[in-house]
Motif scaffolding. Structure first.
Motif, PDB file in Angstrom:
ATOM      1  N   GLU A  56       0.828  -1.205   0.000  1.00 13.05           N
ATOM      2  CA  GLU A  56       0.000   0.000   0.000  1.00 13.05           C
ATOM      3  C   GLU A  56       0.864   1.257   0.000  1.00 13.05           C
ATOM      4  O   GLU A  56       0.558   2.242  -0.689  1.00 13.05           O
ATOM      5  CB  GLU A  56      -0.936  -0.007   1.211  1.00 13.05           C
ATOM      6  N   HIS A  59       2.143   1.666  -3.416  1.00 13.18           N
ATOM      7  CA  HIS A  59       1.046   2.088  -4.289  1.00 13.18           C
ATOM      8  C   HIS A  59       0.839   3.597  -4.192  1.00 13.18           C
ATOM      9  O   HIS A  59       0.734   4.287  -5.216  1.00 13.18           O
ATOM     10  CB  HIS A  59      -0.224   1.335  -3.894  1.00 13.18           C
ATOM     11  N   TYR A  60       0.784   4.108  -2.969  1.00 13.19           N
ATOM     12  CA  TYR A  60       0.617   5.546  -2.790  1.00 13.19           C
ATOM     13  C   TYR A  60       1.814   6.310  -3.336  1.00 13.19           C
ATOM     14  O   TYR A  60       1.673   7.376  -3.943  1.00 13.19           O
ATOM     15  CB  TYR A  60       0.424   5.883  -1.305  1.00 13.19           C
ATOM     16  N   ASN A  63       1.636   6.431  -7.219  1.00 14.46           N
ATOM     17  CA  ASN A  63       0.577   7.342  -7.641  1.00 14.46           C
ATOM     18  C   ASN A  63       0.960   8.798  -7.398  1.00 14.46           C
ATOM     19  O   ASN A  63       0.733   9.669  -8.241  1.00 14.46           O
ATOM     20  CB  ASN A  63      -0.721   7.024  -6.888  1.00 14.46           C
ATOM     21  N   LYS A 230      -3.511   9.102  -1.239  1.00 17.36           N
ATOM     22  CA  LYS A 230      -4.887   9.002  -0.752  1.00 17.36           C
ATOM     23  C   LYS A 230      -5.782  10.034  -1.422  1.00 17.36           C
ATOM     24  O   LYS A 230      -6.938   9.755  -1.752  1.00 17.36           O
ATOM     25  CB  LYS A 230      -4.920   9.179   0.772  1.00 17.36           C
ATOM     26  N   GLU A 233      -7.158   9.078  -4.738  1.00 17.70           N
ATOM     27  CA  GLU A 233      -8.174   8.024  -4.722  1.00 17.70           C
ATOM     28  C   GLU A 233      -9.405   8.419  -3.902  1.00 17.70           C
ATOM     29  O   GLU A 233     -10.247   7.575  -3.606  1.00 17.70           O
ATOM     30  CB  GLU A 233      -7.573   6.742  -4.144  1.00 17.70           C
ATOM     31  N   ASN A 234      -9.503   9.684  -3.535  1.00 16.65           N
ATOM     32  CA  ASN A 234     -10.609  10.179  -2.718  1.00 16.65           C
ATOM     33  C   ASN A 234     -10.746   9.380  -1.424  1.00 16.65           C
ATOM     34  O   ASN A 234     -11.852   9.015  -1.008  1.00 16.65           O
ATOM     35  CB  ASN A 234     -11.934  10.117  -3.500  1.00 16.65           C
ATOM     36  N   SER A 235      -9.607   9.113  -0.783  1.00 12.66           N
ATOM     37  CA  SER A 235      -9.638   8.415   0.506  1.00 12.66           C
ATOM     38  C   SER A 235      -8.869   9.183   1.575  1.00 12.66           C
ATOM     39  O   SER A 235      -8.553   8.641   2.624  1.00 12.66           O
ATOM     40  CB  SER A 235      -9.071   6.997   0.373  1.00 12.66           C
ATOM     41  N   ASN A 326     -16.069   2.985  -2.149  1.00  7.21           N
ATOM     42  CA  ASN A 326     -15.550   2.045  -3.134  1.00  7.21           C
ATOM     43  C   ASN A 326     -14.434   1.201  -2.512  1.00  7.21           C
ATOM     44  O   ASN A 326     -13.996   1.470  -1.390  1.00  7.21           O
ATOM     45  CB  ASN A 326     -15.054   2.781  -4.390  1.00  7.21           C
ATOM     46  N   ARG A 328     -11.237   0.929  -3.090  1.00  9.16           N
ATOM     47  CA  ARG A 328      -9.964   1.576  -2.780  1.00  9.16           C
ATOM     48  C   ARG A 328     -10.078   2.385  -1.487  1.00  9.16           C
ATOM     49  O   ARG A 328      -9.137   2.451  -0.709  1.00  9.16           O
ATOM     50  CB  ARG A 328      -9.545   2.497  -3.930  1.00  9.16           C
ATOM     51  N   GLN A 329     -11.215   3.009  -1.254  1.00 11.84           N
ATOM     52  CA  GLN A 329     -11.417   3.730  -0.003  1.00 11.84           C
ATOM     53  C   GLN A 329     -11.418   2.770   1.181  1.00 11.84           C
ATOM     54  O   GLN A 329     -10.821   3.041   2.219  1.00 11.84           O
ATOM     55  CB  GLN A 329     -12.733   4.507  -0.047  1.00 11.84           C
ATOM     56  N   GLY A 332      -7.919   1.630   1.786  1.00 13.53           N
ATOM     57  CA  GLY A 332      -7.153   2.720   2.378  1.00 13.53           C
ATOM     58  C   GLY A 332      -7.418   2.864   3.864  1.00 13.53           C
ATOM     59  O   GLY A 332      -6.484   3.020   4.663  1.00 13.53           O
TER      60      GLY A 332
END
Length: 495
Positions: A56, A59-60, A63, A230, A233-235, A326, A328-329, A332
């Motif tokens: 994770e 991943h962040y 991105n 984050k 991804e809107n998290s 979703n 991904r949220q 997260g």
């Protein structure tokens, strides 16, 4: 060490696959007793924890490096004819600390038509009077509650009854905004009515003690790649301070959540469930104060970890249900709220080599797989993590401070995990400002116990290797030495 992020991710995934393969192959070779089967399963769970959080983080990182700059908003500063409420949350705070923040908020409000409120929940009568006098001197609104229902969340909810502004900003008593804070962020909110909040980084001005430097290092990691990723991804969740909210959005979910000590994250979860957007805006628009002593840092981390872990079980349930977020949220939040289990994980990892060195229970770290176990730690603690941090700091010292300070805080995290498990909520404690006191021996019994056990395990592993020639004692002893060095950092921080 400025490595291509995709190459870094590829190398890391290959290493994880190899590590898991050799770990599982090694474990299924054992003619295991029930205790050995349990320990094998526990080891796999512990390593899954590291793997999930490592992936994770990568991943962040990727991105953020690849897309974040393209997603940021740039607007000219604009003067707005509507008011914005500015809340300063205070609880038994020093008048001196609060005054600096108050002046900063007043200067900011002059630039963008803000109206300042001090939300004082002080139970210390002398401090409450001093803060009230301070507010009168600067002609700002003072709200004091006779009860502490809901702590900070309750204070915010009560204050929302007195305002009808479109937006409101929230600052802790030691967080000082720049004059362009509102002018920079309000245009972003005006551009999209579905944005419920915008969070900016918490940057510490003070770097004068080992703990303050370590806290700065940890904040830097979080408020760079993790929060940028984050946001994409809107998290991204509210961090409680240095944030501006859309009033209508907060009222539509019934206000701030008052049942969790980390009301900021709990409230953001409800916003995401309703389909609102949240944004992280990576500009240094606020300056604050880091905890300067181990005592202050432990108090801060105890509060943050208890709140996060108590949210974990709800997030775990939400993964398997439809609640408006979703996947991904959900992932997260799962990773964020589970991070503070790192204390439990560290203690269990300490247990494995001890069981073999002292009791011959099982040798999970055999010569055949030791290199892969060690490689996993090297890759993710001293390669991936170092590479990403080095990109920002050009030094590996922040990495060492980050790992060591987190390790010696493990007993605090374990206590928080236990309290969350039994659903016990402790009283709110403000992070002490300007605290110069050392924690006495009696307050660090757990940390010194870990140090003693690690030293004993290392020494006994060397002794058993000398009399047996079994290399497995050297391999397990190496882990004990690693834990010993980390635990000895207590002398560096507690001074």
């Amino acid at each position: 060490m400025n490595m291509n992020p995709k190459l870094l991710y590829f190398i890391s995934i290959i290493a994880i696959i190899l590590y898991l393969y050799f770990l599982i192959i090694s474990l299924i070779k054992f003619d295991e007793t029930y205790i050995e089967k349990f320990l094998s399963l526990l080891l796999i769970i512990i390593n899954a924890f590291f793997i999930i959080h490592s992936i994770e983080y990568l991943h962040y990182y990727i991105n953020a490096r690849t897309f974040y700059e393209k997603s940021t908003y740039k607007y000219f500063n604009t003067y707005f004819n509507f008011e914005t409420a500015v809340f300063i949350a205070s609880y038994n705070e020093s008048e001196t600390v609060l005054e600096d923040t108050l002046i900063a908020c007043i200067n900011m409000s002059k630039q963008a038509n803000g109206i300042v409120y001090v939300l004082d929940d002080s139970t210390d009568i002398k401090k409450a009077k001093a803060i009230k006098d301070l507010c009168m001197r600067y002609s700002v609104n003072y709200i004091h509650r006779d009860n502490r229902r809901g702590y900070k969340a309750g204070a915010l909810n009560d204050a929302l009854k007195f305002i009808n502004t479109k937006y409101f900003a929230v600052f802790d008593a030691d967080q000082r905004p720049m004059e362009n804070f509102l002018n920079e962020l309000i245009p972003v909110l005006e551009d999209d009515e579905n944005i419920a909040l915008i969070q900016v980084p918490q940057i510490y001005d003070n770097n004068n003690t080992p703990v303050a430097r370590g806290a700065n290092d940890i904040q830097m990691v979080f408020y760079t790649f993790i929060t940028e990723g984050k946001s994409l991804e809107n998290s991204m969740f509210s961090c409680g301070s240095n944030v501006i909210y859309r009033t209508e959005s907060i009222k539509s979910i019934g206000g701030f959540v008052e049942t969790n000590i980390t009301e900021d994250m709990a409230t953001t979860i409800k916003l995401h469930e309703r389909g609102y957007k949240t944004i992280y805006y990576n500009l240094p628009l606020v300056r604050g104060e880091a905890p300067e002593t181990l005592n202050a840092y432990f108090i801060q981390q105890s509060r943050w970890s208890q709140g996060s872990i108590s949210l974990f079980y709800g997030i775990l349930k939400s993964i398997f249900s439809r609640n408006g977020m979703n996947y991904r949220q959900k992932i997260g939040y799962f990773v964020t709220t589970s991070w503070y289990f790192i204390g439990v994980v560290n203690i269990i990892m300490l247990l494995f080599p001890l069981l073999f060195i002292f009791f011959n229970v099982i040798s999970l770290i055999t010569p055949e797989i030791y290199i892969f176990v060690l490689a996993f730690y090297i890759i993710f603690e001293f390669f991936v993590f170092t590479a990403t941090v080095y990109e920002k700091t050009k030094s590996i010292i922040p990495v060492l401070r980050n790992i060591s300070l987190t390790f010696i805080t493990s007993p605090v995290f374990v206590k928080s995990a236990f309290y969350a498990f039994i659903n016990k909520r402790t009283s709110f404690k403000v992070t002490p400002k300007g605290d110069s006191s050392k924690i006495p021996f009696s307050g660090l019994k757990a940390q010194y116990a870990i140090m003693f056990i690690s030293a004993a395990g290392f020494a006994y592993a060397i002794y058993r290797y000398i009399i047996s020639g079994n290399m497995e004692f050297i391999f397990n002893g190496a882990f004990m030495l690693y834990f010993l060095l980390l635990s000895m950092s207590i002398f560096y921080y507690n001074r």
